[in-house]
Design a protein around this motif. Structure first.
Motif, PDB file in Angstrom:
ATOM      1  N   GLU A  32      29.420  39.468 -36.764  1.00  0.00           N
ATOM      2  CA  GLU A  32      30.014  38.969 -35.617  1.00  0.00           C
ATOM      3  C   GLU A  32      31.580  39.588 -35.200  1.00  0.00           C
TER       4      GLU A  32
ATOM      5  N   LYS B  12      31.466  42.643 -34.314  1.00  0.00           N
ATOM      6  CA  LYS B  12      31.777  42.703 -32.706  1.00  0.00           C
ATOM      7  C   LYS B  12      33.391  42.414 -31.988  1.00  0.00           C
ATOM      8  N   LYS B  13      33.877  41.387 -32.865  1.00  0.00           N
ATOM      9  CA  LYS B  13      34.837  41.318 -31.931  1.00  0.00           C
ATOM     10  C   LYS B  13      35.488  41.510 -32.081  1.00  0.00           C
TER      11      LYS B  13
ATOM     12  N   LEU C 186      36.369  45.208 -33.577  1.00  0.00           N
ATOM     13  CA  LEU C 186      35.979  46.411 -33.682  1.00  0.00           C
ATOM     14  C   LEU C 186      37.302  47.114 -35.311  1.00  0.00           C
TER      15      LEU C 186
ATOM     16  N   GLU D 291      22.779  47.479 -38.049  1.00  0.00           N
ATOM     17  CA  GLU D 291      23.338  47.114 -36.651  1.00  0.00           C
ATOM     18  C   GLU D 291      23.973  47.873 -36.420  1.00  0.00           C
ATOM     19  N   ILE D 292      25.712  47.794 -37.187  1.00  0.00           N
ATOM     20  CA  ILE D 292      27.147  48.401 -36.982  1.00  0.00           C
ATOM     21  C   ILE D 292      26.692  49.555 -36.434  1.00  0.00           C
TER      22      ILE D 292
ATOM     23  N   ILE E  46      25.714  50.725 -33.040  1.00  0.00           N
ATOM     24  CA  ILE E  46      26.468  50.167 -32.030  1.00  0.00           C
ATOM     25  C   ILE E  46      27.527  51.418 -32.327  1.00  0.00           C
TER      26      ILE E  46
END
Length: 82
Positions: free
Chosen positions: A36, A39-40, A42, A63-64, A67
């Motif tokens: 979380e 994503k917020k 970076l 997951e990172i 992205i």
């Protein structure tokens, strides 16, 4: 820098050291929160323990990397072989 570790002692020690060396430090206690926060904010660098609760660091890092495949990551391990 995003630092993710569920061990309170390690988290406190590393946080104290990093605060002296980095411009901005974000911390999380598990992989779910770490994802979380990634994503917020970076962050430029992620430092994480390899074994955590909720979702482990490998799931978080997978997951990172989806992205941002170029994300800089440092993985810590407290595993010992006695």
């Amino acid at each position: 820098v995003l630092f993710v570790d569920n061990c309170l002692t390690t988290k406190e020690l590393i946080t104290k050291l990093l605060k002296k060396e980095v411009e901005e430090l974000i911390t999380a206690s598990n992989g779910k929160k770490g994802l979380e926060l990634f994503k917020k904010f970076l962050p430029d660098i992620i430092i994480t323990d390899i074994s955590m609760q909720t979702i482990d660091s490998l799931q978080m890092l997978e997951e990172i990397k989806r992205i941002n495949n170029e994300q800089l990551i440092i993985i810590l391990s407290e595993f010992t072989n006695i």
